[in-house]
Write a protein that holds these residues in place. Sequence first.
Motif, mmCIF file in Angstrom:
data_model
loop_
_atom_site.group_PDB
_atom_site.id
_atom_site.type_symbol
_atom_site.label_atom_id
_atom_site.label_comp_id
_atom_site.label_asym_id
_atom_site.label_seq_id
_atom_site.Cartn_x
_atom_site.Cartn_y
_atom_site.Cartn_z
ATOM 1 N N ALA A 115 -2.226 34.118 20.620
ATOM 2 C CA ALA A 115 -2.741 33.083 19.716
ATOM 3 C C ALA A 115 -1.850 31.843 19.759
ATOM 4 C CB ALA A 115 -2.830 33.620 18.293
ATOM 5 N N VAL A 116 -0.555 32.055 19.779
ATOM 6 C CA VAL A 116 0.374 30.919 19.848
ATOM 7 C C VAL A 116 0.265 30.248 21.207
ATOM 8 C CG1 VAL A 116 2.794 30.213 19.735
ATOM 9 C CG2 VAL A 116 1.935 31.952 18.178
ATOM 10 N N ARG A 117 0.146 31.048 22.247
ATOM 11 C CA ARG A 117 0.061 30.524 23.623
ATOM 12 C C ARG A 117 -1.177 29.641 23.803
ATOM 13 N NH1 ARG A 117 3.418 30.168 28.071
ATOM 14 N NH2 ARG A 117 2.138 30.188 29.904
ATOM 15 N N GLU A 118 -2.287 30.016 23.174
ATOM 16 C CA GLU A 118 -3.531 29.262 23.312
ATOM 17 C C GLU A 118 -3.606 28.063 22.369
ATOM 18 O OE1 GLU A 118 -6.517 32.244 22.718
ATOM 19 O OE2 GLU A 118 -6.178 33.142 24.696
ATOM 20 N N MET A 119 -2.711 28.000 21.411
ATOM 21 C CA MET A 119 -2.716 26.914 20.434
ATOM 22 C C MET A 119 -2.247 25.608 21.088
ATOM 23 S SD MET A 119 -0.753 27.063 16.760
ATOM 24 C CE MET A 119 -1.207 28.763 16.563
ATOM 25 N N SER A 120 -2.899 24.512 20.742
ATOM 26 C CA SER A 120 -2.456 23.215 21.263
ATOM 27 C C SER A 120 -1.157 22.797 20.577
ATOM 28 C CB SER A 120 -3.524 22.142 21.033
ATOM 29 O OG SER A 120 -3.595 21.807 19.666
ATOM 30 N N VAL A 121 -0.415 21.923 21.222
ATOM 31 C CA VAL A 121 0.842 21.449 20.654
ATOM 32 C C VAL A 121 0.585 20.735 19.328
ATOM 33 C CG1 VAL A 121 2.819 19.906 21.021
ATOM 34 C CG2 VAL A 121 1.949 21.275 22.905
ATOM 35 N N GLY A 122 -0.496 19.984 19.254
ATOM 36 C CA GLY A 122 -0.844 19.276 18.021
ATOM 37 C C GLY A 122 -1.127 20.227 16.870
ATOM 38 N N THR A 123 -1.842 21.295 17.160
ATOM 39 C CA THR A 123 -2.148 22.283 16.125
ATOM 40 C C THR A 123 -0.875 22.982 15.659
ATOM 41 O OG1 THR A 123 -4.332 22.633 17.089
ATOM 42 C CG2 THR A 123 -3.511 24.338 15.601
ATOM 43 N N LEU A 124 -0.016 23.343 16.605
ATOM 44 C CA LEU A 124 1.247 23.989 16.252
ATOM 45 C C LEU A 124 2.121 23.039 15.433
ATOM 46 C CD1 LEU A 124 3.163 26.365 16.386
ATOM 47 C CD2 LEU A 124 3.962 25.504 18.594
ATOM 48 N N ARG A 125 2.127 21.786 15.809
ATOM 49 C CA ARG A 125 2.890 20.780 15.064
ATOM 50 C C ARG A 125 2.391 20.696 13.626
ATOM 51 N NH1 ARG A 125 2.882 15.976 12.878
ATOM 52 N NH2 ARG A 125 0.693 15.616 13.173
ATOM 53 N N ASP A 126 1.076 20.664 13.458
ATOM 54 C CA ASP A 126 0.496 20.597 12.116
ATOM 55 C C ASP A 126 0.843 21.837 11.289
ATOM 56 O OD1 ASP A 126 -0.610 18.150 12.761
ATOM 57 O OD2 ASP A 126 -2.598 18.964 13.206
ATOM 58 N N LYS A 127 0.800 23.015 11.906
ATOM 59 C CA LYS A 127 1.154 24.248 11.200
ATOM 60 C C LYS A 127 2.629 24.242 10.802
ATOM 61 C CE LYS A 127 -2.308 27.414 13.066
ATOM 62 N NZ LYS A 127 -2.896 27.911 11.838
ATOM 63 N N LEU A 128 3.488 23.782 11.692
ATOM 64 C CA LEU A 128 4.916 23.703 11.370
ATOM 65 C C LEU A 128 5.175 22.720 10.231
ATOM 66 C CD1 LEU A 128 6.525 23.747 14.927
ATOM 67 C CD2 LEU A 128 6.743 25.508 13.163
ATOM 68 N N LYS A 129 4.525 21.564 10.300
ATOM 69 C CA LYS A 129 4.713 20.562 9.250
ATOM 70 C C LYS A 129 4.261 21.112 7.896
ATOM 71 C CE LYS A 129 4.003 15.695 8.220
ATOM 72 N NZ LYS A 129 3.443 14.417 8.667
ATOM 73 N N ALA A 130 3.128 21.795 7.890
ATOM 74 C CA ALA A 130 2.636 22.387 6.638
ATOM 75 C C ALA A 130 3.607 23.451 6.128
ATOM 76 C CB ALA A 130 1.248 22.986 6.853
ATOM 77 N N ALA A 131 4.169 24.246 7.031
ATOM 78 C CA ALA A 131 5.132 25.278 6.627
ATOM 79 C C ALA A 131 6.404 24.642 6.065
ATOM 80 C CB ALA A 131 5.472 26.182 7.816
ATOM 81 N N TYR A 132 6.845 23.551 6.669
ATOM 82 C CA TYR A 132 8.046 22.870 6.181
ATOM 83 C C TYR A 132 7.800 22.254 4.805
ATOM 84 C CZ TYR A 132 9.561 23.186 11.076
ATOM 85 O OH TYR A 132 9.906 23.625 12.319
ATOM 86 N N ILE A 133 6.639 21.654 4.640
ATOM 87 C CA ILE A 133 6.301 21.050 3.345
ATOM 88 C C ILE A 133 6.245 22.139 2.269
ATOM 89 C CG2 ILE A 133 4.428 19.916 2.071
ATOM 90 C CD1 ILE A 133 3.929 18.267 4.673
ATOM 91 N N GLU A 134 5.650 23.276 2.613
ATOM 92 C CA GLU A 134 5.573 24.395 1.667
ATOM 93 C C GLU A 134 6.974 24.915 1.323
ATOM 94 O OE1 GLU A 134 3.976 28.962 1.816
ATOM 95 O OE2 GLU A 134 2.751 27.423 2.792
ATOM 96 N N LYS A 135 7.855 25.003 2.313
ATOM 97 C CA LYS A 135 9.218 25.474 2.084
ATOM 98 C C LYS A 135 9.982 24.531 1.152
ATOM 99 C CE LYS A 135 12.111 28.466 3.303
ATOM 100 N NZ LYS A 135 12.219 29.719 2.560
#
Length: 156
Positions: A115-135
């Motif tokens: 799932a991570v391998r198939e994810m685009s860099v933009g999508t992964l970036r958005d997920k990371l940003k959301a996780a950081y904001i939540e943290k």
Amino acid sequence: MNAKTMLFGVIIALVTAVCAAALTVAGMHYFRADATTGENAISGFFTSSDSHKVEFVEIKNVVITLKGTSENERYLLLEVNLATSDPKKTKSVEDMTPAIRGATVSLLSEMDYQAVREMSVGTLRDKLKAAYIEKFASLKIPVPFDDVIISKMVFQ
């Protein structure tokens, strides 16, 4: 041409030369670039007044073990840069690096390798940003960065 006229011409030439030299020296000091900022007196005419400097905090070598379908363990090496426009915020991002690393590992270690391998860099970036904001929200700290940039992704 008599001596008086000649002397008057020489005096005018000397006064003009001294004035030109004084203006040249004064102009050089006025227009010389400031050593600390790199700006000079006329640079404001050619640059935008609302420009700001972007600073980056690099978080290197975040290694995450990903869930795989076989017995082989899968890894992701990730390097992230967080962009900010305020030096005070840069210091805050540097101080919060352990929380950012933790949020990265928490998010990605629960995900499947494919799932991570198939994810685009933009999508992964958005997920990371959301996780950081939540943290940061859970720590009751304002988010000190403006953007997340993935600079390296290596799968194994």
